[in-house]
Design a protein around this motif. Sequence first.
Motif, PDB file in Angstrom:
ATOM      1  N   ASP A  17       0.837  -1.192   0.000  1.00 49.03           N
ATOM      2  CA  ASP A  17       0.000   0.000   0.000  1.00 49.03           C
ATOM      3  C   ASP A  17       0.875   1.246   0.000  1.00 49.03           C
ATOM      4  OD1 ASP A  17      -2.208  -1.616   0.177  1.00 49.03           O
ATOM      5  OD2 ASP A  17      -2.486  -1.315   2.320  1.00 49.03           O
ATOM      6  N   TRP A  18       0.410   2.293  -0.659  1.00 49.79           N
ATOM      7  CA  TRP A  18       1.039   3.604  -0.586  1.00 49.79           C
ATOM      8  C   TRP A  18       0.097   4.470   0.227  1.00 49.79           C
ATOM      9  CZ3 TRP A  18       0.831   7.926  -4.686  1.00 49.79           C
ATOM     10  CH2 TRP A  18       1.631   8.985  -4.296  1.00 49.79           C
ATOM     11  N   ARG A  19       0.521   4.844   1.421  1.00 47.92           N
ATOM     12  CA  ARG A  19      -0.330   5.591   2.347  1.00 47.92           C
ATOM     13  C   ARG A  19       0.229   6.979   2.620  1.00 47.92           C
ATOM     14  NH1 ARG A  19      -4.417   2.924   4.576  1.00 47.92           N
ATOM     15  NH2 ARG A  19      -4.464   0.693   4.288  1.00 47.92           N
ATOM     16  N   CYS A  20      -0.661   7.868   3.036  1.00 49.66           N
ATOM     17  CA  CYS A  20      -0.275   9.236   3.377  1.00 49.66           C
ATOM     18  C   CYS A  20       0.657   9.222   4.577  1.00 49.66           C
ATOM     19  CB  CYS A  20      -1.530  10.059   3.687  1.00 49.66           C
ATOM     20  SG  CYS A  20      -1.177  11.747   4.218  1.00 49.66           S
TER      21      CYS A  20
ATOM     22  N   GLY B   6      -2.724   4.709  -2.895  1.00 48.63           N
ATOM     23  CA  GLY B   6      -2.606   3.815  -4.041  1.00 48.63           C
ATOM     24  C   GLY B   6      -2.097   2.466  -3.610  1.00 48.63           C
ATOM     25  N   ARG B   7      -2.079   1.545  -4.571  1.00 49.63           N
ATOM     26  CA  ARG B   7      -1.576   0.200  -4.325  1.00 49.63           C
ATOM     27  C   ARG B   7      -0.470  -0.113  -5.320  1.00 49.63           C
ATOM     28  NH1 ARG B   7      -5.075  -2.898  -0.592  1.00 49.63           N
ATOM     29  NH2 ARG B   7      -6.833  -1.534  -0.334  1.00 49.63           N
ATOM     30  N   ILE B   8       0.553  -0.784  -4.833  1.00 50.36           N
ATOM     31  CA  ILE B   8       1.684  -1.133  -5.678  1.00 50.36           C
ATOM     32  C   ILE B   8       1.447  -2.545  -6.208  1.00 50.36           C
ATOM     33  CG2 ILE B   8       4.164  -1.496  -5.748  1.00 50.36           C
ATOM     34  CD1 ILE B   8       4.253   0.512  -3.340  1.00 50.36           C
TER      35      ILE B   8
ATOM     36  N   SER C 254       1.422  12.954  -4.973  1.00 47.39           N
ATOM     37  CA  SER C 254      -0.018  13.048  -4.808  1.00 47.39           C
ATOM     38  C   SER C 254      -0.358  13.884  -3.580  1.00 47.39           C
ATOM     39  CB  SER C 254      -0.616  11.647  -4.651  1.00 47.39           C
ATOM     40  OG  SER C 254      -1.996  11.721  -4.427  1.00 47.39           O
ATOM     41  N   VAL C 255      -1.482  14.562  -3.649  1.00 53.61           N
ATOM     42  CA  VAL C 255      -2.001  15.306  -2.506  1.00 53.61           C
ATOM     43  C   VAL C 255      -3.072  14.440  -1.850  1.00 53.61           C
ATOM     44  CG1 VAL C 255      -3.224  17.378  -1.771  1.00 53.61           C
ATOM     45  CG2 VAL C 255      -1.527  17.523  -3.575  1.00 53.61           C
ATOM     46  N   CYS C 256      -2.988  14.279  -0.549  1.00 53.05           N
ATOM     47  CA  CYS C 256      -3.941  13.451   0.186  1.00 53.05           C
ATOM     48  C   CYS C 256      -5.319  14.101   0.182  1.00 53.05           C
ATOM     49  CB  CYS C 256      -3.453  13.245   1.619  1.00 53.05           C
ATOM     50  SG  CYS C 256      -4.572  12.263   2.621  1.00 53.05           S
TER      51      CYS C 256
ATOM     52  N   GLY D  48      -7.601  13.389   2.304  1.00 54.79           N
ATOM     53  CA  GLY D  48      -8.043  13.522   3.682  1.00 54.79           C
ATOM     54  C   GLY D  48      -7.504  14.754   4.390  1.00 54.79           C
ATOM     55  N   CYS D  49      -6.174  14.939   4.334  1.00 57.52           N
ATOM     56  CA  CYS D  49      -5.567  16.027   5.110  1.00 57.52           C
ATOM     57  C   CYS D  49      -4.883  17.084   4.250  1.00 57.52           C
ATOM     58  CB  CYS D  49      -4.566  15.448   6.104  1.00 57.52           C
ATOM     59  SG  CYS D  49      -3.142  14.675   5.342  1.00 57.52           S
ATOM     60  N   GLY D  50      -4.706  16.824   2.953  1.00 55.44           N
ATOM     61  CA  GLY D  50      -4.090  17.805   2.068  1.00 55.44           C
ATOM     62  C   GLY D  50      -2.575  17.787   2.061  1.00 55.44           C
ATOM     63  N   ALA D  51      -1.966  16.794   2.703  1.00 51.98           N
ATOM     64  CA  ALA D  51      -0.503  16.711   2.731  1.00 51.98           C
ATOM     65  C   ALA D  51       0.033  16.250   1.381  1.00 51.98           C
ATOM     66  CB  ALA D  51      -0.053  15.741   3.820  1.00 51.98           C
ATOM     67  N   LEU D  52       1.200  16.755   1.013  1.00 53.95           N
ATOM     68  CA  LEU D  52       1.853  16.381  -0.229  1.00 53.95           C
ATOM     69  C   LEU D  52       2.698  15.131   0.021  1.00 53.95           C
ATOM     70  CD1 LEU D  52       2.351  17.197  -3.175  1.00 53.95           C
ATOM     71  CD2 LEU D  52       4.347  18.452  -2.368  1.00 53.95           C
TER      72      LEU D  52
END
Length: 77
Positions: A26-29, A37-39, A62-64, A66-70
């Motif tokens: 998994d690619w998580r914030c 995303g998923r690898i 990518s911008v999250c 949920g929280c807007g983090a880069l």
Amino acid sequence: MARYLNTFTKQGILVERQRWRGGGGDWRCTCCGKLLGRIENGRIRILVSRSHPYLVSAPVTSVCRGCGALNELTRLP
């Protein structure tokens, strides 16, 4: 490989949902932990909405939602 999960809505209605189970990671914030995303097979699968999946290669930013983090993934694990 898909797997079906039985869950309930707030009104108590039984819903069968499909859950993706793949061999990749998994690619998580980095801030809130939301799934970005998923690898799979050397690429990142990003699902913008249920009908718009994108397969991209690294590096990806990518911008999250949920929280807007880069978030940036420079290479695949």
